[in-house]
Design an enzyme around this catalytic site. Structure first.
Site, PDB file in Angstrom:
ATOM      1  N   PHE A 177       0.931  -1.188   0.030  1.00  0.00           N
ATOM      2  CA  PHE A 177      -0.065  -0.049  -0.123  1.00  0.00           C
ATOM      3  C   PHE A 177       0.800   1.246   0.049  1.00  0.00           C
ATOM      4  O   PHE A 177       1.918   1.281   0.482  1.00  0.00           O
ATOM      5  CB  PHE A 177      -0.976   0.090   1.265  1.00  0.00           C
ATOM      6  CG  PHE A 177      -2.149   1.078   1.198  1.00  0.00           C
ATOM      7  CD1 PHE A 177      -3.077   0.908   0.432  1.00  0.00           C
ATOM      8  CD2 PHE A 177      -1.985   2.041   2.112  1.00  0.00           C
ATOM      9  CE1 PHE A 177      -4.266   1.885   0.609  1.00  0.00           C
ATOM     10  CE2 PHE A 177      -2.846   3.043   2.249  1.00  0.00           C
ATOM     11  CZ  PHE A 177      -3.988   2.940   1.558  1.00  0.00           C
ATOM     12  N   PRO A 178       0.141   2.419  -0.434  1.00  0.00           N
ATOM     13  CA  PRO A 178       1.389   3.516  -0.643  1.00  0.00           C
ATOM     14  C   PRO A 178       2.009   4.080   0.669  1.00  0.00           C
ATOM     15  O   PRO A 178       3.238   4.669   0.613  1.00  0.00           O
ATOM     16  CB  PRO A 178       0.290   4.603  -1.303  1.00  0.00           C
ATOM     17  CG  PRO A 178      -0.612   4.036  -1.818  1.00  0.00           C
ATOM     18  CD  PRO A 178      -0.925   2.678  -1.241  1.00  0.00           C
ATOM     19  N   THR A 179       1.441   3.740   1.993  1.00  0.00           N
ATOM     20  CA  THR A 179       2.077   4.204   3.015  1.00  0.00           C
ATOM     21  C   THR A 179       3.148   3.363   3.454  1.00  0.00           C
ATOM     22  O   THR A 179       3.949   3.394   4.462  1.00  0.00           O
ATOM     23  CB  THR A 179       0.966   4.561   4.495  1.00  0.00           C
ATOM     24  OG1 THR A 179       0.510   3.226   4.432  1.00  0.00           O
ATOM     25  CG2 THR A 179       0.038   5.292   4.048  1.00  0.00           C
ATOM     26  N   LYS A 180       3.022   1.933   3.010  1.00  0.00           N
ATOM     27  CA  LYS A 180       4.096   1.158   3.334  1.00  0.00           C
ATOM     28  C   LYS A 180       5.643   1.608   2.722  1.00  0.00           C
ATOM     29  O   LYS A 180       5.767   2.446   1.834  1.00  0.00           O
ATOM     30  CB  LYS A 180       3.777  -0.123   2.729  1.00  0.00           C
ATOM     31  CG  LYS A 180       2.288  -0.802   3.254  1.00  0.00           C
ATOM     32  CD  LYS A 180       2.348  -0.761   4.756  1.00  0.00           C
ATOM     33  CE  LYS A 180       1.101  -1.365   5.474  1.00  0.00           C
ATOM     34  NZ  LYS A 180      -0.113  -1.125   4.995  1.00  0.00           N
ATOM     35  N   THR A 181       6.517   0.769   3.145  1.00  0.00           N
ATOM     36  CA  THR A 181       8.050   1.072   2.759  1.00  0.00           C
ATOM     37  C   THR A 181       8.181   0.720   1.456  1.00  0.00           C
ATOM     38  O   THR A 181       9.019   1.844   0.626  1.00  0.00           O
ATOM     39  CB  THR A 181       9.061   0.298   3.731  1.00  0.00           C
ATOM     40  OG1 THR A 181       8.610   0.051   4.941  1.00  0.00           O
ATOM     41  CG2 THR A 181      10.253   0.708   3.280  1.00  0.00           C
TER      42      THR A 181
END
Length: 374
Positions: A177-181
């Site tokens: 997901f976009p917030t992941k690393t």
């Protein structure tokens, strides 16, 4: 609003996606194999199956492991609800075990106390990027005759006693997901050690299709023939998104280093702030930090959350204990059953953490937080 997390996309990522868009394969093509091979370089060589989301990864992992009606899955409540929901959707009973106070990861003693003859999986969650205690959890899972699953949505690139995330459990799930690393916009993957379980995972993410004539029941139908022996779903991650993921993986070491530097800076500049408890790190662990999760003491978490949001700083709370969701309370789960996790939730607040966060923005976060707590 300064977000608590966001993607870091550069021209190399855009070029990788554009190359696929100009080619012949948008899905089920060579970029999928390249992405899965690149991901396996981070899992200690454990092969990976790419899927459409971290939720899909959990669903595939459980389905491939035989989780279903009559089985139980032991897991942490301090996680996004999908860790538990995907097991419940397969017909399993979810058994929530409490977490350790310092890391908010699954407590091995609590998990062991929850084991029954129906236990099929023990699922740890690497909260905030800090790996759970896998040595102790391995003993619990093996003693129960269960598979050990790692929900590593937060921890790609982490290491536990020198072993990389992806090689610690029987099955490891990732989220992109976009917030992941690392991001593929939406996407996920499962790293699977056992070859038979790996094949089951690959089939499940592709409708359950069997294309190998040697494995088919009616192999002489023709070259077009394919069979479904067990139901699956379409969880295929397309080449476009796999190209983005492969490009992001080439930058992963830099992402991890930048996040670590920001965490060190938070640690230094917030040390000794009254009413605040900083994240723990155990000495045998190398976290790839996804969240910088502080604890706001004295019952002031909501006040601090609201005042910081009003100041344009997008702090977040991660997460509502999974068993508090109405879908689980309607099944009979009750508040108070995991007091350590619930106490952690009452104080938890995630500060902004992502590679493109500037030191000036980080200083603003720290100044507003200090002023709010003063």
């Amino acid at each position: 609003m300064l977000p608590y997390g966001r993607q870091s996309v550069d021209e190399s990522d855009i070029a990788a996606v554009t190359e696929v868009l100009r080619g012949d394969w948008l899905t089920t093509g060579p970029a999928v194999d390249r992405f899965e091979a690149a991901l396996a370089e981070w899992t200690g060589g454990v092969p990976c199956v790419s899927v459409t989301s971290g939720t899909a990864a959990l669903h595939v992992a459980y389905a491939a492991s035989g989780v279903g009606p009559g089985t139980e899955v032991i897991t942490s409540p301090m996680t996004f609800v999908a860790t538990a929901a995907t097991a419940a959707q397969l017909g399993a009973t979810v058994v929530f075990a409490d977490v350790e106070d310092d890391t908010a990861t699954l407590d091995a003693e609590a998990a062991d106390a929850a084991v029954s003859t129906r236990t099929r999986a023990v699922t740890a969650v690497d909260y905030a990027g800090h790996p759970a205690e896998y040595d102790a959890l391995r003993k619990v899972a093996d003693g129960a005759g269960a598979v050990l699953v790692a929900d590593a949505a937060h921890s790609i690139g982490s290491r536990y006693r020198g072993v990389p995330t992806g090689a610690l459990a029987d099955l490891t799930t990732f989220s992109f997901f976009p917030t992941k690393t690392v991001t593929t916009a939406e996407g996920g993957a499962v790293a699977v050690r056992d070859p038979a379980t790996l094949e089951s995972a690959r089939r499940f993410r592709n409708h359950g299709l069997v294309r190998d004539p040697e494995l088919q029941r009616s192999p002489d139908e023709g070259g077009w023939h394919q069979e479904v022996h067990a139901f699956g779903l379409n969880y295929r991650l397309p080449d476009v998104l796999c190209a983005l993921g492969a490009s992001q993986l080439r930058r992963l070491a830099g992402f991890i280093a930048r996040r670590a530097a920001l965490v060190r800076r938070y640690d230094e500049l917030l040390a000794g702030v009254e009413g605040l408890r900083l994240p723990a790190r155990r000495p045998h662990v190398e976290p790839a930090w996804h969240l910088y999760a502080v604890r706001v003491l004295g019952g002031r978490r909501r006040e601090v959350y609201e005042r910081m949001r009003a100041a344009g700083i997008g702090v977040q709370v991660n997460y509502i204990p999974a068993h508090w969701h109405p879908v689980f309370t309607d099944l009979g789960y009750r508040r108070g059953m995991c007091p350590v996790a619930e106490g952690f939730y009452a104080e938890q607040l995630s500060l902004p953490l992502f590679p493109d966060l500037t030191e000036a923005d980080q200083d603003r976060v720290i100044d507003v937080l200090r002023e709010t707590l003063s």
